[in-house]
Write a protein that holds these residues in place. Sequence first.
Motif, short mmCIF file in Angstrom:
data_model
loop_
_atom_site.label_atom_id
_atom_site.label_comp_id
_atom_site.label_asym_id
_atom_site.label_seq_id
_atom_site.Cartn_x
_atom_site.Cartn_y
_atom_site.Cartn_z
N ALA A 109 -8.82 6.77 3.95
CA ALA A 109 -7.75 6.99 2.98
C ALA A 109 -8.06 6.14 1.75
O ALA A 109 -7.49 5.07 1.56
CB ALA A 109 -6.39 6.64 3.58
N PRO A 110 -8.99 6.61 0.92
CA PRO A 110 -9.42 5.81 -0.23
C PRO A 110 -8.24 5.44 -1.14
O PRO A 110 -7.27 6.20 -1.26
CB PRO A 110 -10.40 6.73 -0.97
CG PRO A 110 -10.81 7.75 0.05
CD PRO A 110 -9.68 7.89 1.01
N SER A 111 -8.36 4.28 -1.77
CA SER A 111 -7.26 3.80 -2.59
C SER A 111 -7.80 3.08 -3.82
O SER A 111 -8.97 2.73 -3.90
CB SER A 111 -6.38 2.85 -1.76
OG SER A 111 -7.14 1.74 -1.34
N VAL A 112 -6.89 2.86 -4.74
CA VAL A 112 -7.18 2.12 -5.96
C VAL A 112 -6.06 1.12 -6.19
O VAL A 112 -4.97 1.25 -5.63
CB VAL A 112 -7.31 3.05 -7.19
CG1 VAL A 112 -8.51 3.98 -7.05
CG2 VAL A 112 -6.04 3.87 -7.40
N VAL B 230 0.89 -1.16 0.00
CA VAL B 230 0.00 0.00 0.00
C VAL B 230 0.92 1.21 0.00
O VAL B 230 1.69 1.40 0.94
CB VAL B 230 -0.92 0.03 1.24
CG1 VAL B 230 -1.80 1.28 1.22
CG2 VAL B 230 -1.77 -1.23 1.32
N LEU B 231 0.85 2.01 -1.05
CA LEU B 231 1.65 3.21 -1.17
C LEU B 231 0.82 4.40 -0.71
O LEU B 231 -0.25 4.66 -1.25
CB LEU B 231 2.11 3.43 -2.62
CG LEU B 231 2.79 4.76 -2.93
CD1 LEU B 231 4.02 4.98 -2.06
CD2 LEU B 231 3.13 4.84 -4.41
N VAL B 232 1.32 5.09 0.31
CA VAL B 232 0.68 6.30 0.83
C VAL B 232 1.61 7.47 0.47
O VAL B 232 2.60 7.70 1.16
CB VAL B 232 0.46 6.21 2.36
CG1 VAL B 232 -0.32 7.43 2.84
CG2 VAL B 232 -0.26 4.92 2.73
N PRO B 233 1.34 8.18 -0.63
CA PRO B 233 2.22 9.26 -1.06
C PRO B 233 2.16 10.46 -0.12
O PRO B 233 1.17 10.68 0.57
CB PRO B 233 1.68 9.65 -2.43
CG PRO B 233 0.74 8.57 -2.83
CD PRO B 233 0.25 7.95 -1.57
N CYS B 234 3.22 11.25 -0.15
CA CYS B 234 3.30 12.44 0.71
C CYS B 234 2.62 13.62 0.02
O CYS B 234 1.42 13.79 0.14
CB CYS B 234 4.75 12.71 1.09
SG CYS B 234 5.38 11.41 2.18
N THR C 108 -5.19 7.51 -2.74
CA THR C 108 -5.38 8.68 -3.60
C THR C 108 -5.77 9.93 -2.82
O THR C 108 -5.71 11.03 -3.35
CB THR C 108 -6.48 8.41 -4.63
OG1 THR C 108 -7.70 8.05 -3.93
CG2 THR C 108 -6.08 7.28 -5.57
N TYR C 109 -6.19 9.76 -1.57
CA TYR C 109 -6.67 10.89 -0.78
C TYR C 109 -6.60 10.51 0.69
O TYR C 109 -6.77 9.34 1.03
CB TYR C 109 -8.12 11.22 -1.16
CG TYR C 109 -8.73 12.34 -0.35
CD1 TYR C 109 -8.36 13.66 -0.55
CD2 TYR C 109 -9.67 12.07 0.63
CE1 TYR C 109 -8.91 14.69 0.20
CE2 TYR C 109 -10.24 13.08 1.39
CZ TYR C 109 -9.86 14.39 1.17
OH TYR C 109 -10.41 15.40 1.91
N VAL C 110 -6.37 11.48 1.55
CA VAL C 110 -6.40 11.24 2.99
C VAL C 110 -7.42 12.23 3.59
O VAL C 110 -7.27 13.44 3.42
CB VAL C 110 -5.01 11.44 3.62
CG1 VAL C 110 -5.08 11.36 5.13
CG2 VAL C 110 -4.04 10.40 3.09
N ASP C 111 -8.43 11.68 4.25
CA ASP C 111 -9.46 12.52 4.88
C ASP C 111 -9.02 12.82 6.30
O ASP C 111 -9.15 12.00 7.20
CB ASP C 111 -10.80 11.78 4.85
CG ASP C 111 -11.97 12.65 5.27
OD1 ASP C 111 -11.75 13.79 5.75
OD2 ASP C 111 -13.12 12.19 5.12
#
Length: 154
Positions: A102-105, A37-41, A131-134
């Motif tokens: 933190a929705p992802s694809v 799971v890649l969580v970009p900065c 793709t997004y962090v709430d």
Amino acid sequence: MVWLGGHALEWPHTIEFNLKQDVGGAQVLFDSGVPLVLVPCKGVTSHLHSTVPEIERYIEPHGSIGAFLAMRFKDYSSDHLGWAKEIWDMAPVGWLLNPDWAPSVIIPAPVLTDQITWSVDRRRHPIRYVTYVDRNPILKDFFLKLKAFAGSRS
């Protein structure tokens, strides 16, 4: 593996604190095929920020750990007027606690070039890409847990 590092895939470069410390290690990670799971900065986790008034209200009053965290947050800048700070390391934990925060694809693993940019090869193994962090539910969860923890210590 849940990894906070690099920037969003559309960012012009991915020179970022975690990634730039070991580009070769990051290349091995992205080439390995390990479930990732890649969580970009920048462009994603950069939405997870707070302000001094919020920290003073919801973190600082809650025990010695709250006071310490507030002090560390405030020490990042001497000018807090109109200032907010990212809380980078909460994003992967937020995804682990509730993937809706933190929705992802699923995408093909990007290729990390020697120039520290992303390249695309659609034949590569799949990874999960956040793709997004709430920020709101992540911070609310943290604030409530910190308050409960500090209350249990009294």
